[in-house]
Design a protein around this motif. Structure first.
Motif, PDB file in Angstrom:
ATOM      1  N   MET A  67       1.520  -1.305   0.161  1.00 50.46           N
ATOM      2  CA  MET A  67       0.170  -0.071   0.375  1.00 50.46           C
ATOM      3  C   MET A  67       0.931   0.916  -0.188  1.00 50.46           C
ATOM      4  N   GLN A  68       0.776   2.151  -0.858  1.00 48.60           N
ATOM      5  CA  GLN A  68       1.016   3.642  -0.561  1.00 48.60           C
ATOM      6  C   GLN A  68      -0.068   4.060   0.485  1.00 48.60           C
ATOM      7  N   THR A  69       1.404   4.880   1.035  1.00 51.27           N
ATOM      8  CA  THR A  69       1.569   5.755   2.735  1.00 51.27           C
ATOM      9  C   THR A  69       0.708   6.801   1.587  1.00 51.27           C
ATOM     10  N   GLU A  70       0.392   7.437   1.102  1.00 54.75           N
ATOM     11  CA  GLU A  70       0.286   8.695   0.496  1.00 54.75           C
ATOM     12  C   GLU A  70      -1.414   8.657  -0.195  1.00 54.75           C
ATOM     13  N   ASN A  71      -1.606   7.291  -0.579  1.00 54.88           N
ATOM     14  CA  ASN A  71      -3.197   7.039  -0.466  1.00 54.88           C
ATOM     15  C   ASN A  71      -3.950   6.913   0.274  1.00 54.88           C
ATOM     16  N   LEU A  72      -3.562   7.106   2.042  1.00 50.74           N
ATOM     17  CA  LEU A  72      -4.289   6.233   2.712  1.00 50.74           C
ATOM     18  C   LEU A  72      -5.385   7.411   4.029  1.00 50.74           C
ATOM     19  N   ILE A  73      -6.460   6.599   3.980  1.00 51.75           N
ATOM     20  CA  ILE A  73      -7.519   7.057   5.169  1.00 51.75           C
ATOM     21  C   ILE A  73      -7.143   6.359   6.163  1.00 51.75           C
ATOM     22  N   LEU A  74      -6.979   7.258   7.393  1.00 50.91           N
ATOM     23  CA  LEU A  74      -7.624   6.873   8.857  1.00 50.91           C
ATOM     24  C   LEU A  74      -8.759   6.802   9.074  1.00 50.91           C
ATOM     25  N   VAL A  75      -9.433   5.512   9.765  1.00 53.49           N
ATOM     26  CA  VAL A  75     -10.142   4.410   9.409  1.00 53.49           C
ATOM     27  C   VAL A  75     -11.017   5.041  10.848  1.00 53.49           C
ATOM     28  N   THR A  81      -1.939  -0.737   9.833  1.00 52.80           N
ATOM     29  CA  THR A  81      -1.454  -0.581  10.852  1.00 52.80           C
ATOM     30  C   THR A  81      -0.846   0.656  10.551  1.00 52.80           C
ATOM     31  N   ILE A  82      -0.172   1.076  11.014  1.00 55.42           N
ATOM     32  CA  ILE A  82       0.790   2.067  10.837  1.00 55.42           C
ATOM     33  C   ILE A  82       0.694   3.159  12.559  1.00 55.42           C
ATOM     34  N   GLU A  83       1.836   2.291  13.476  1.00 49.57           N
ATOM     35  CA  GLU A  83       1.435   3.070  15.247  1.00 49.57           C
ATOM     36  C   GLU A  83       0.233   3.252  15.802  1.00 49.57           C
ATOM     37  N   GLU A  84      -0.212   1.901  15.449  1.00 44.41           N
ATOM     38  CA  GLU A  84      -1.178   1.968  16.104  1.00 44.41           C
ATOM     39  C   GLU A  84      -2.352   1.741  15.885  1.00 44.41           C
ATOM     40  N   LYS A  85      -2.234   3.126  13.897  1.00 43.30           N
ATOM     41  CA  LYS A  85      -3.859   3.758  14.428  1.00 43.30           C
ATOM     42  C   LYS A  85      -4.424   2.482  12.603  1.00 43.30           C
ATOM     43  N   LEU A  86      -5.167   2.825  12.448  1.00 53.26           N
ATOM     44  CA  LEU A  86      -6.110   1.157  11.337  1.00 53.26           C
ATOM     45  C   LEU A  86      -5.729   2.788  10.160  1.00 53.26           C
ATOM     46  N   PHE A  87      -5.952   1.954   9.136  1.00 57.74           N
ATOM     47  CA  PHE A  87      -5.503   2.622   7.780  1.00 57.74           C
ATOM     48  C   PHE A  87      -5.837   1.805   6.742  1.00 57.74           C
ATOM     49  N   ILE A  88      -7.065   2.499   6.065  1.00 54.31           N
ATOM     50  CA  ILE A  88      -7.256   1.609   4.337  1.00 54.31           C
ATOM     51  C   ILE A  88      -6.656   2.933   3.375  1.00 54.31           C
ATOM     52  N   ASP A  89      -6.967   2.035   2.346  1.00 50.21           N
ATOM     53  CA  ASP A  89      -6.425   1.746   0.948  1.00 50.21           C
ATOM     54  C   ASP A  89      -7.272   3.526   0.509  1.00 50.21           C
ATOM     55  N   GLY A  90      -6.697   4.018  -0.176  1.00 51.54           N
ATOM     56  CA  GLY A  90      -8.010   5.452  -0.682  1.00 51.54           C
ATOM     57  C   GLY A  90      -8.380   4.471  -1.897  1.00 51.54           C
ATOM     58  N   ASN A  91      -8.199   3.327  -2.517  1.00 52.40           N
ATOM     59  CA  ASN A  91      -8.307   2.642  -3.432  1.00 52.40           C
ATOM     60  C   ASN A  91      -9.818   1.785  -3.148  1.00 52.40           C
ATOM     61  N   GLN A  92      -9.958   1.083  -1.742  1.00 52.44           N
ATOM     62  CA  GLN A  92     -10.699   0.740  -1.098  1.00 52.44           C
ATOM     63  C   GLN A  92     -12.004   1.433  -0.790  1.00 52.44           C
ATOM     64  N   LEU A  93     -11.528   3.227  -0.737  1.00 52.59           N
ATOM     65  CA  LEU A  93     -13.100   3.745  -0.399  1.00 52.59           C
ATOM     66  C   LEU A  93     -14.389   3.535  -1.211  1.00 52.59           C
ATOM     67  N   LEU A  94     -14.486   3.770  -2.416  1.00 54.34           N
ATOM     68  CA  LEU A  94     -15.594   3.223  -2.611  1.00 54.34           C
ATOM     69  C   LEU A  94     -16.268   1.626  -2.712  1.00 54.34           C
ATOM     70  N   GLN A  95     -15.826   0.920  -2.462  1.00 55.48           N
ATOM     71  CA  GLN A  95     -16.019  -0.433  -2.158  1.00 55.48           C
ATOM     72  C   GLN A  95     -16.254  -0.905  -0.708  1.00 55.48           C
ATOM     73  N   LEU A  96     -15.676   0.402   0.458  1.00 53.77           N
ATOM     74  CA  LEU A  96     -15.760   0.338   1.799  1.00 53.77           C
ATOM     75  C   LEU A  96     -17.408   1.017   1.944  1.00 53.77           C
TER      76      LEU A  96
END
Length: 97
Positions: free
Chosen positions: A1-9, A36-51
């Motif tokens: 996953m690219q870190t610049e395209n992550l969204i905080l859950v 999970t980065i530094e105990e925070k949950l992230f989703i990839d921006g490409n999964q946003l529509l799916q979510l």
């Protein structure tokens, strides 16, 4: 996953008024991936529509996770069949000319 395209859950859940436990259950069933980065949950921006689609099915239509998994599988299958139809139509046009 690219870190610049992550969204905080937590931000996604706050904006869409859904529970974080729901997103975690989606990860457990394999419907989405969570990083999970530094105990925070992230989703990839490409999964946003799916979510968002899954959240609407669950909260607005009251469909359980097993039903959502089935619906998503069928939608994917329909999409691949539509692609195959387009390919076959294009191929048929070659022989008609």
């Amino acid at each position: 996953m690219q870190t610049e395209n992550l969204i905080l859950v937590s931000e996604f859940c706050l904006n869409h008024n859904i529970e974080i436990s729901f997103v975690r259950s989606l990860q457990e069933t394999g419907l989405i991936e969570i990083a999970t980065i530094e105990e925070k949950l992230f989703i990839d921006g490409n999964q946003l529509l799916q979510l968002e689609k899954i959240a609407r099915l669950y909260y607005e239509l009251d469909i359980n996770l097993e039903g959502i998994d089935t619906i998503l599988h069928l939608l994917q299958r329909i999409g691949s069949l539509q692609d195959e139809i387009v390919f076959l139509k294009n191929r048929l046009r070659l022989y008609e000319s």
